[in-house]
Design an enzyme around this catalytic site. Structure first.
Site, PDB file in Angstrom:
ATOM      1  N   GLY A   1       0.908  -1.193   0.104  1.00  0.00           N
ATOM      2  CA  GLY A   1       0.209  -0.093   0.426  1.00  0.00           C
ATOM      3  C   GLY A   1       0.763   1.353   0.386  1.00  0.00           C
ATOM      4  O   GLY A   1       0.207   1.985  -0.367  1.00  0.00           O
TER       5      GLY A   1
ATOM      6  N   GLU B   1       5.258  -6.075   1.715  1.00  0.00           N
ATOM      7  CA  GLU B   1       4.422  -7.032   0.956  1.00  0.00           C
ATOM      8  C   GLU B   1       3.882  -5.444  -0.472  1.00  0.00           C
ATOM      9  O   GLU B   1       3.092  -5.131  -0.728  1.00  0.00           O
ATOM     10  CB  GLU B   1       2.871  -7.907   0.542  1.00  0.00           C
ATOM     11  CG  GLU B   1       2.863  -8.558   1.945  1.00  0.00           C
ATOM     12  CD  GLU B   1       1.750  -9.149   1.931  1.00  0.00           C
ATOM     13  OE1 GLU B   1       1.455 -10.364   2.264  1.00  0.00           O
ATOM     14  OE2 GLU B   1       0.885  -8.112   1.468  1.00  0.00           O
ATOM     15  N   PRO B   2       5.078  -4.667  -0.869  1.00  0.00           N
ATOM     16  CA  PRO B   2       5.062  -3.302  -1.482  1.00  0.00           C
ATOM     17  C   PRO B   2       4.654  -4.439  -3.151  1.00  0.00           C
ATOM     18  O   PRO B   2       5.312  -5.447  -3.479  1.00  0.00           O
ATOM     19  CB  PRO B   2       6.137  -2.697  -1.547  1.00  0.00           C
ATOM     20  CG  PRO B   2       7.297  -4.027  -1.460  1.00  0.00           C
ATOM     21  CD  PRO B   2       6.656  -5.466  -0.149  1.00  0.00           C
ATOM     22  N   GLY B   3       4.287  -3.397  -4.103  1.00  0.00           N
ATOM     23  CA  GLY B   3       4.192  -3.578  -4.939  1.00  0.00           C
ATOM     24  C   GLY B   3       4.064  -2.248  -5.625  1.00  0.00           C
ATOM     25  O   GLY B   3       4.902  -1.856  -6.824  1.00  0.00           O
TER      26      GLY B   3
ATOM     27  N   CYS C   1     -15.588   0.985 -27.270  1.00  0.00           N
ATOM     28  CA  CYS C   1     -16.606   1.069 -27.736  1.00  0.00           C
ATOM     29  C   CYS C   1     -17.390   1.915 -25.998  1.00  0.00           C
ATOM     30  O   CYS C   1     -18.409   1.182 -25.358  1.00  0.00           O
ATOM     31  CB  CYS C   1     -17.440   0.982 -28.116  1.00  0.00           C
ATOM     32  SG  CYS C   1     -16.761   0.146 -29.417  1.00  0.00           S
TER      33      CYS C   1
HETATM   34  N1  LLP Z   1      -0.767  -7.294  -0.323  1.00  0.00           N
HETATM   35  C1  LLP Z   1      -1.552  -7.306  -0.068  1.00  0.00           C
HETATM   36  C2  LLP Z   1      -2.604  -8.321   0.426  1.00  0.00           C
HETATM   37  C3  LLP Z   1      -2.648  -6.777  -1.451  1.00  0.00           C
HETATM   38  O1  LLP Z   1      -4.297  -7.068  -1.380  1.00  0.00           O
HETATM   39  C4  LLP Z   1      -1.509  -5.419  -2.007  1.00  0.00           C
HETATM   40  C5  LLP Z   1      -2.795  -4.781  -3.219  1.00  0.00           C
HETATM   41  C6  LLP Z   1      -0.662  -5.155  -1.774  1.00  0.00           C
HETATM   42  C7  LLP Z   1      -0.038  -6.772  -1.206  1.00  0.00           C
HETATM   43  C8  LLP Z   1      -0.102  -4.542  -2.487  1.00  0.00           C
HETATM   44  O2  LLP Z   1      -0.448  -3.124  -2.598  1.00  0.00           O
HETATM   45  P1  LLP Z   1       0.746  -2.529  -3.164  1.00  0.00           P
HETATM   46  O3  LLP Z   1       1.792  -1.997  -2.566  1.00  0.00           O
HETATM   47  O4  LLP Z   1       1.006  -2.177  -4.765  1.00  0.00           O
HETATM   48  O5  LLP Z   1      -0.002  -0.753  -3.216  1.00  0.00           O
HETATM   49  N2  LLP Z   1      -5.564  -2.338  -8.840  1.00  0.00           N
HETATM   50  C9  LLP Z   1      -5.869  -0.953  -6.999  1.00  0.00           C
HETATM   51  C10 LLP Z   1      -4.870  -1.741  -6.176  1.00  0.00           C
HETATM   52  C11 LLP Z   1      -5.518  -2.761  -5.910  1.00  0.00           C
HETATM   53  C12 LLP Z   1      -4.606  -3.452  -4.768  1.00  0.00           C
HETATM   54  C13 LLP Z   1      -4.904  -4.351  -3.733  1.00  0.00           C
HETATM   55  N3  LLP Z   1      -3.770  -5.040  -2.991  1.00  0.00           N
HETATM   56  C14 LLP Z   1      -4.679   0.004  -8.280  1.00  0.00           C
HETATM   57  O6  LLP Z   1      -4.825   0.234  -9.664  1.00  0.00           O
HETATM   58  O7  LLP Z   1      -4.887   1.236  -7.405  1.00  0.00           O
END
Ligand code: LLP
Length: 438
Positions: free
Chosen positions: A247, A281-283, A363
């Protein structure tokens, strides 16, 4: 900081001129910077280094195998939420013991698959961690593990009831969401399920939302989780890990995201000396600013009061603007006017620009990439960069309108590598069958 910068009037990724990349690989095209990915990953890990954390890159954010391999080689572990993501992690040789399997609705087949993977170091069980979201799921994992004579290591995802102050659709830490287990119920669940021999109840998992651009919600939720861990330990449960989820923010509109060091500065003191393994858990914070979507203006037109650029990318390539009203900065990669944006902000309005929407060919009226933007003149054939698209861009792409998925290119200095070829019409129909007529 990322390595997409204008130089002599042209956008470059690292040392690569993006006009040449578009020419060579076509558009729409995802372009990633290797240096940015590694830089973000290293900064993140270094920021939390005092805790010696396990950093599990969240595959859902950006799932290309080449990128996963790059991060694995840099020391990343992985967070997966489906059998498919698990497969990706295994394909690139991730150590199964380093994988956290999350997800609110794991199927029996996915659980069985995850349990069947032999660990490299210790053959006793499967993926490193199951992050579990309900009692029913816990019961199911226990049963499947029993049948297989395995022991599953569990982190219970608790819902700390904290408001992460982000979009409603990506808020997960508030009580009224489908995620996690109410924190008050956790002690009862631990005492009930600790009797199941096939479970090793060893961790607490949190993930409050995404993106979370303030640190206070993390402080609150981690504090609540630590209190719970004290209670659980006092009742004899050997809790050895805390996973604080992902997050962490990225820059879409200027510099809204705190750096990894700012999150770490407030969180590390809370977690130090607790005898807990820390998982993160960074993405987005790693991938978002490491990728752009490159698109070509097919046509321009005016309709009513509005000016449109009709681009060759659409919601099929980047769903975020339509789904969340998300802002992605957009600018021509080689503006003929010579106008270069001093920064990437929503409210940027330079003289010589006009108000336009960038829309796609799909569309749907909701098919837009950018709305009400002050852009320099764009004509047919011009290339436009949609910034901050490395996370939840390609990974949320679709085939709607029977559009082929775009190619992906990874840039390393002056060297581009195709890491996913553009799909063909054959790919589109490859899984379909027409029943034989009698
Ligand atoms: N861990 C868990 C349990 C999660 O559900 C998520 C993301 C992450 C880690 C990674 O979060 P991050 O570090 O990437 O923020 N599609 C949406 C974001 C959905 C996130 C879902 N869970 C968007 O495009 O903003």
């Amino acid at each position: 900081m990322d390595y997409f910068q204008y130089q002599d009037g042209v956008l470059r990724c690292e040392e690569t001129d993006l006009r040449e990349i578009a020419e060579k690989f076509g558009t729409p095209l995802y372009v990633y910077s290797r240096r940015t990915l590694l830089d973000h990953f290293n900064r993140f890990r270094d920021a939390f280094s005092k805790l010696n954390p396990t950093v599990c890159f969240s595959i859902k954010s950006c799932s290309n195998l080449a990128i996963l391999k790059l991060l694995r080689d840099a020391g990343s572990s992985f967070d997966v939420v489906s059998g498919g993501e698990l497969q990706r992690a295994l394909e690139i040789g991730a150590d199964p013991a380093s994988i956290a399997f999350a997800g609110v609705g794991k199927t029996d087949a996915e659980i069985a698959h995850a349990l069947n993977i032999p660990r490299t170091a210790n053959n006793a069980a499967s993926v490193g961690w199951f992050n579990v979201e309900s009692e029913a799921e816990l019961d199911n994992i226990a049963t499947i593990a029993e049948q297989k004579g395995k022991r599953a290591t569990i982190a219970l995802r608790i819902n700390p009831d904290v408001d992460p102050k982000t979009h409603e659709y990506t808020t997960t830490g508030k009580r009224e969401t489908k995620f996690g287990i109410d924190i008050e119920r956790a002690p009862r669940i631990f005492s009930e399920f600790s009797k199941r021999k096939s479970l090793d109840l060893a961790g607490i998992h949190l993930h409050i939302g995404s993106p979370v651009n303030t640190i206070e919600p993390y402080v609150q939720s981690v504090s609540r989780a630590l209190k719970l861990i004290d209670t659980l330990r006092a009742s004899g449960h050997a809790i050895r890990a805390i996973n604080i989820g992902g997050g962490f923010g990225a820059h879409y509109d200027g510099g809204e995201a705190p750096p990894a060091s700012a999150y770490a500065q407030q969180l590390a003191p809370l977690l130090t000396g607790k005898n807990l393994q820390v998982h993160l858990e960074p993405g987005r914070s790693i991938a978002a600013n490491a990728g752009i979507l490159l698109t070509k203006a097919l046509y321009t037109k005016s309709s009513g009061q509005k000016n449109y650029i009709i681009a060759d990318a659409a919601i099929t390539e980047l769903l975020r603007p339509a789904l969340y009203g998300a802002f992605h900065f957009a600018w021509p990669i080689a503006p003929t006017s010579g106008l270069i944006p001093p920064d990437r902000r929503k409210d940027l309005k330079l003289s010589g620009t006009t108000l336009v929407d960038i829309v796609g060919p799909v569309c749907e009226s909701g098919d837009f990439l950018a709305k009400d933007r002050w852009l320099p003149p764009v004509t047919r054939g011009d290339l436009i960069a949609i910034f901050s698209a490395g996370a939840y861009g390609m990974s949320m792409s679709s085939h709607y309108n029977s559009r082929c998925k775009p190619a992906e290119v990874l840039i390393d200095g002056a060297t581009p590598t195709l890491i996913r070829r553009r799909e063909t019409y054959e790919d589109l129909v490859a899984a379909e069958r027409i029943p034989l007529q009698e």
